[in-house]
Design a protein around this motif. Structure first.
Motif, PDB file in Angstrom:
ATOM      1  N   ALA A 151       0.596  -1.217  -0.095  1.00  0.00           N
ATOM      2  CA  ALA A 151       0.050   0.070  -0.128  1.00  0.00           C
ATOM      3  C   ALA A 151       0.334   1.131   0.120  1.00  0.00           C
ATOM      4  CB  ALA A 151      -1.116  -0.330   1.159  1.00  0.00           C
ATOM      5  N   ASP A 152       2.299   1.565   1.119  1.00  0.00           N
ATOM      6  CA  ASP A 152       3.136   2.727   0.873  1.00  0.00           C
ATOM      7  C   ASP A 152       3.490   2.929  -0.188  1.00  0.00           C
ATOM      8  OD1 ASP A 152       2.670   2.906   3.460  1.00  0.00           O
ATOM      9  OD2 ASP A 152       3.629   1.633   4.330  1.00  0.00           O
ATOM     10  N   GLY A 153       3.893   2.011  -1.237  1.00  0.00           N
ATOM     11  CA  GLY A 153       4.212   1.500  -2.362  1.00  0.00           C
ATOM     12  C   GLY A 153       3.542   2.010  -3.753  1.00  0.00           C
ATOM     13  N   VAL A 154       1.877   1.662  -3.489  1.00  0.00           N
ATOM     14  CA  VAL A 154       1.089   2.247  -4.182  1.00  0.00           C
ATOM     15  C   VAL A 154       0.967   3.936  -3.992  1.00  0.00           C
ATOM     16  CG1 VAL A 154      -1.353   2.351  -5.220  1.00  0.00           C
ATOM     17  CG2 VAL A 154      -0.361   0.170  -4.712  1.00  0.00           C
ATOM     18  N   ILE A 155       0.756   3.981  -2.739  1.00  0.00           N
ATOM     19  CA  ILE A 155       0.614   5.709  -1.962  1.00  0.00           C
ATOM     20  C   ILE A 155       1.779   6.567  -3.019  1.00  0.00           C
ATOM     21  CG2 ILE A 155       0.522   7.172  -0.149  1.00  0.00           C
ATOM     22  CD1 ILE A 155      -1.020   5.040   0.992  1.00  0.00           C
ATOM     23  N   THR A 156       3.287   6.101  -2.622  1.00  0.00           N
ATOM     24  CA  THR A 156       4.276   6.140  -3.300  1.00  0.00           C
ATOM     25  C   THR A 156       4.395   6.700  -4.401  1.00  0.00           C
ATOM     26  OG1 THR A 156       5.377   5.818  -1.146  1.00  0.00           O
ATOM     27  CG2 THR A 156       6.964   6.592  -3.159  1.00  0.00           C
ATOM     28  N   GLN A 157       4.078   5.278  -5.707  1.00  0.00           N
ATOM     29  CA  GLN A 157       4.060   5.796  -6.550  1.00  0.00           C
ATOM     30  C   GLN A 157       3.132   7.073  -7.620  1.00  0.00           C
ATOM     31  OE1 GLN A 157       3.011   1.905  -8.179  1.00  0.00           O
ATOM     32  NE2 GLN A 157       3.130   2.814 -10.588  1.00  0.00           N
ATOM     33  N   PHE A 158       1.852   6.851  -6.689  1.00  0.00           N
ATOM     34  CA  PHE A 158       0.879   7.609  -7.219  1.00  0.00           C
ATOM     35  C   PHE A 158       1.054   9.625  -7.024  1.00  0.00           C
ATOM     36  CE2 PHE A 158      -2.677  10.788  -5.811  1.00  0.00           C
ATOM     37  CZ  PHE A 158      -3.167  10.589  -6.712  1.00  0.00           C
TER      38      PHE A 158
END
Length: 202
Positions: A151-158
């Motif tokens: 989830a952290d990765g998804v948020i960071t990518q966004f």
């Protein structure tokens, strides 16, 4: 997306802006953005060729002021603006209609995105409810940590993608409108609320 200016209208509108006061290229781009509520911000590749054409036609002149090139309307340019007052009024009316339609499209796109997000969250919640019993505690904690990292990765990518898009847009001479940032803020607030609601229902 609905075009803001019909063919040839931008040329006349630029003349009308210069009839108000001399301006440099960026000032003209900003004025067009302001007049359209931020829904249309032309690029330098759109504005400067038209200004060069107006200069060739003897309707504007240009002068260098420090590091800026300032464009001013000529008497022939003023005469054309005066002779085409009726067309300008029509352009203003069409402009208002175009801006309204674009705003409706943006609102519609945001609504559709939120519907899709809510549907995805609801589907995920159903999948969690229908899933087999959880694994032993140690395995569950490990899986949870992995999902948090994901989830952290998804948020960071966004965040990275949106920041890159915004910075590229501004670097190429674009501007940001309050309405666009407000729409982004509302969309993110809605998304956060949906995630919080899904976590409470879990």
């Amino acid at each position: 997306m609905t075009p803001v200016f019909s063919h040839g209208d931008l040329r006349l509108y630029l003349l009308s802006l210069l009839d108000e006061a001399p301006r440099h290229g960026y000032d003209l781009m900003q004025a067009l953005s302001d007049r359209t509520g931020g829904t249309y911000t032309p690029s330098a590749g759109t504005i400067y060729p038209r200004l060069s054409k107006l200069e060739e036609e003897g309707l504007v002149t240009k002068s260098v002021d420090g590091r800026k090139t300032v464009y001013a309307i000529t008497e022939d340019g003023r005469a054309e603006v005066a002779a085409r007052t009726g067309e300008l009024e029509g352009i203003e009316s069409d402009l208002a209609d175009s801006v309204r339609l674009i705003a409706q499209e943006v609102r519609g796109n945001v609504r559709e995105a939120m519907k899709s997000l809510r549907a995805d969250l609801a589907a995920a919640a159903r999948a969690d409810r229908d899933a087999p019993p959880p694994p032993p505690a140690d395995d569950e904690r490990t899986e949870t940590r992995e999902l948090v990292r994901r989830a952290d990765g998804v948020i960071t990518q966004f965040r990275t993608q949106v920041r890159a898009d915004l910075r590229t847009h501004v670097a190429h001479g674009g501007t940001l409108s309050t309405s666009l940032v407000d729409a982004l803020e509302r969309a993110l607030d809605d998304a956060a609320r949906e995630v919080t609601r899904a976590l409470r229902d879990d």
